[in-house]
Motif scaffolding. Structure first.
Motif, PDB file in Angstrom:
ATOM      1  N   THR A 181      33.338  30.080  29.716  1.00 23.52           N
ATOM      2  CA  THR A 181      33.239  31.153  30.712  1.00 23.52           C
ATOM      3  C   THR A 181      33.305  30.576  32.118  1.00 23.52           C
ATOM      4  N   THR A 182      32.609  29.467  32.346  1.00 20.47           N
ATOM      5  CA  THR A 182      32.650  28.820  33.661  1.00 20.47           C
ATOM      6  C   THR A 182      34.057  28.343  33.973  1.00 20.47           C
ATOM      7  N   LEU A 183      34.720  27.742  33.008  1.00 18.89           N
ATOM      8  CA  LEU A 183      36.106  27.308  33.217  1.00 18.89           C
ATOM      9  C   LEU A 183      37.011  28.489  33.543  1.00 18.89           C
ATOM     10  N   PHE A 184      36.897  29.538  32.753  1.00 15.98           N
ATOM     11  CA  PHE A 184      37.773  30.699  32.902  1.00 15.98           C
ATOM     12  C   PHE A 184      37.528  31.424  34.224  1.00 15.98           C
ATOM     13  N   MET A 185      36.276  31.599  34.592  1.00  9.60           N
ATOM     14  CA  MET A 185      35.950  32.392  35.777  1.00  9.60           C
ATOM     15  C   MET A 185      36.145  31.624  37.084  1.00  9.60           C
ATOM     16  N   THR A 186      36.035  30.291  37.058  1.00  6.83           N
ATOM     17  CA  THR A 186      36.177  29.515  38.295  1.00  6.83           C
ATOM     18  C   THR A 186      37.583  28.963  38.470  1.00  6.83           C
ATOM     19  N   LEU A 235      20.369  29.487  41.303  1.00  4.86           N
ATOM     20  CA  LEU A 235      20.524  30.731  40.558  1.00  4.86           C
ATOM     21  C   LEU A 235      19.954  31.924  41.320  1.00  4.86           C
ATOM     22  N   ASP A 236      18.971  31.686  42.194  1.00  2.00           N
ATOM     23  CA  ASP A 236      18.392  32.787  42.961  1.00  2.00           C
ATOM     24  C   ASP A 236      19.411  33.380  43.932  1.00  2.00           C
ATOM     25  N   SER A 237      20.104  32.501  44.667  1.00  2.00           N
ATOM     26  CA  SER A 237      21.109  33.008  45.615  1.00  2.00           C
ATOM     27  C   SER A 237      22.473  33.178  44.946  1.00  2.00           C
ATOM     28  N   GLY A 238      22.608  32.642  43.738  1.00  6.23           N
ATOM     29  CA  GLY A 238      23.857  32.795  43.002  1.00  6.23           C
ATOM     30  C   GLY A 238      24.988  31.946  43.541  1.00  6.23           C
ATOM     31  N   THR A 239      24.662  30.712  43.974  1.00  3.80           N
ATOM     32  CA  THR A 239      25.703  29.806  44.488  1.00  3.80           C
ATOM     33  C   THR A 239      25.645  28.479  43.758  1.00  3.80           C
ATOM     34  N   ILE A 240      26.747  27.786  43.842  1.00  4.78           N
ATOM     35  CA  ILE A 240      26.846  26.456  43.263  1.00  4.78           C
ATOM     36  C   ILE A 240      27.513  25.547  44.287  1.00  4.78           C
ATOM     37  N   ALA A 245      32.983  14.748  45.877  1.00  3.84           N
ATOM     38  CA  ALA A 245      33.488  13.740  44.950  1.00  3.84           C
ATOM     39  C   ALA A 245      34.014  14.351  43.653  1.00  3.84           C
ATOM     40  N   ALA A 246      33.671  15.616  43.390  1.00  2.00           N
ATOM     41  CA  ALA A 246      34.039  16.213  42.108  1.00  2.00           C
ATOM     42  C   ALA A 246      35.103  17.286  42.235  1.00  2.00           C
ATOM     43  N   ASN A 247      35.673  17.459  43.428  1.00  4.08           N
ATOM     44  CA  ASN A 247      36.699  18.492  43.547  1.00  4.08           C
ATOM     45  C   ASN A 247      37.932  17.966  44.252  1.00  4.08           C
ATOM     46  N   LYS A 248      39.014  18.655  44.074  1.00  4.81           N
ATOM     47  CA  LYS A 248      40.297  18.211  44.608  1.00  4.81           C
ATOM     48  C   LYS A 248      40.357  18.283  46.134  1.00  4.81           C
ATOM     49  N   GLY A 249      39.621  19.219  46.728  1.00  5.27           N
ATOM     50  CA  GLY A 249      39.634  19.375  48.179  1.00  5.27           C
ATOM     51  C   GLY A 249      38.899  18.282  48.914  1.00  5.27           C
ATOM     52  N   ARG A 250      38.123  17.474  48.201  1.00  2.00           N
ATOM     53  CA  ARG A 250      37.341  16.378  48.781  1.00  2.00           C
ATOM     54  C   ARG A 250      36.439  16.861  49.921  1.00  2.00           C
ATOM     55  N   ARG A 251      35.756  17.989  49.662  1.00  6.87           N
ATOM     56  CA  ARG A 251      34.788  18.501  50.625  1.00  6.87           C
ATOM     57  C   ARG A 251      33.696  19.245  49.853  1.00  6.87           C
ATOM     58  N   ASP A 252      32.485  19.250  50.409  1.00  3.41           N
ATOM     59  CA  ASP A 252      31.413  20.033  49.829  1.00  3.41           C
ATOM     60  C   ASP A 252      31.719  21.504  50.027  1.00  3.41           C
ATOM     61  N   ASP A 253      31.457  22.283  49.001  1.00  7.90           N
ATOM     62  CA  ASP A 253      31.767  23.705  49.050  1.00  7.90           C
ATOM     63  C   ASP A 253      30.679  24.479  48.310  1.00  7.90           C
ATOM     64  N   PHE A 254      30.109  25.530  48.940  1.00  7.87           N
ATOM     65  CA  PHE A 254      29.200  26.430  48.245  1.00  7.87           C
ATOM     66  C   PHE A 254      30.011  27.602  47.727  1.00  7.87           C
ATOM     67  N   ILE A 255      29.964  27.806  46.436  1.00  9.81           N
ATOM     68  CA  ILE A 255      30.794  28.820  45.798  1.00  9.81           C
ATOM     69  C   ILE A 255      29.877  29.843  45.144  1.00  9.81           C
ATOM     70  N   PRO A 256      30.139  31.129  45.386  1.00 11.08           N
ATOM     71  CA  PRO A 256      29.322  32.150  44.718  1.00 11.08           C
ATOM     72  C   PRO A 256      29.600  32.173  43.214  1.00 11.08           C
ATOM     73  N   LEU A 257      28.541  32.322  42.455  1.00  7.82           N
ATOM     74  CA  LEU A 257      28.669  32.390  41.000  1.00  7.82           C
ATOM     75  C   LEU A 257      28.851  33.840  40.568  1.00  7.82           C
ATOM     76  N   ILE A 280      28.849  34.214  34.753  1.00  6.60           N
ATOM     77  CA  ILE A 280      28.546  32.783  34.666  1.00  6.60           C
ATOM     78  C   ILE A 280      27.041  32.582  34.726  1.00  6.60           C
ATOM     79  N   ARG A 281      26.382  33.287  35.636  1.00 11.88           N
ATOM     80  CA  ARG A 281      24.922  33.159  35.775  1.00 11.88           C
ATOM     81  C   ARG A 281      24.220  33.490  34.465  1.00 11.88           C
ATOM     82  N   GLU A 282      24.643  34.578  33.799  1.00 13.37           N
ATOM     83  CA  GLU A 282      24.035  34.957  32.521  1.00 13.37           C
ATOM     84  C   GLU A 282      24.177  33.846  31.488  1.00 13.37           C
ATOM     85  N   HIS A 283      25.346  33.259  31.398  1.00 14.17           N
ATOM     86  CA  HIS A 283      25.590  32.209  30.402  1.00 14.17           C
ATOM     87  C   HIS A 283      24.835  30.926  30.751  1.00 14.17           C
ATOM     88  N   ILE A 284      24.756  30.606  32.027  1.00 15.68           N
ATOM     89  CA  ILE A 284      24.052  29.391  32.439  1.00 15.68           C
ATOM     90  C   ILE A 284      22.558  29.503  32.150  1.00 15.68           C
TER      91      ILE A 284
END
Length: 178
Positions: free
Chosen positions: A101-106, A123-128, A133-145, A149-153
């Motif tokens: 689900t995380t793969l499909f939705m993100t 999980l409270d604010s619903g961001t990740i 170092a872990a993304n192609k853009g090479r920048r920190d990013d806060f992404i809304p969940l 995804i939140r339910e499954h996590i």
């Protein structure tokens, strides 16, 4: 510039991979990137004073293959089939459902999803936090969940690991994403 233009014109007429075809624009584009790189190095080393100007051929963009909702549904229905990972307090099916689900939705890469740490999730604010170092853009990013995804996590919370998706094989060996 004239020499590069002559090269481009000559390469466009040469035989392509298929019989009766000419060189694809993508192949020519790749070769021109190498030439530009070599010319930049020559400029940096002082062999030439400035770079020649030349135009890259237009390369048609390909549409990335996405799976349909029906295909995703078939994958989702079979998440109880695998017997790995072996994690305490977490059902294997719940782990796989949260993972796919995380793969499909993100739309993230598998390596990016496997690198998610609980410390990066709010999980409270619903961001990740997607660390640079872990993304192609090479920048920190806060992404809304997404709420799905939140339910499954929430179902895979008790793994005793900082990784959101730890993968422990049948021998108890943790496969890390780093």
């Amino acid at each position: 510039t004239r020499m590069v233009d002559t090269f481009i014109a000559a390469r466009r007429t040469e035989r392509g991979r298929e019989v009766g075809s000419t060189l694809s624009p993508a192949s020519l584009h790749k070769e021109l990137r190498y030439i530009r790189s070599a010319l930049r190095m020559a400029r940096d080393w002082g062999y030439i004073t400035r770079l020649p100007k030349f135009r890259f051929p237009r390369v048609p963009e390909t549409v990335k293959p996405w799976i349909s909702l029906d295909e995703f549904g078939m994958i989702y229905q079979h998440c109880d089939v695998p017997d790995l990972p072996v994690l305490p307090n977490i059902e294997t099916g719940d782990w796989w459902r949260a993972f796919v689900t995380t793969l499909f939705m993100t739309g993230w890469r598998v390596s990016q999803v496997l690198a998610i740490r609980w410390s990066n999730i709010d999980l409270d604010s619903g961001t990740i936090l997607s660390p640079y170092a872990a993304n192609k853009g090479r920048r920190d990013d806060f992404i809304p969940l997404h709420p799905a995804i939140r339910e499954h996590i929430e179902l895979i919370r008790g793994s005793f690991s900082d990784l959101l998706f730890p993968f422990v094989d049948q021998h108890g060996i943790t496969q890390s994403s780093t």
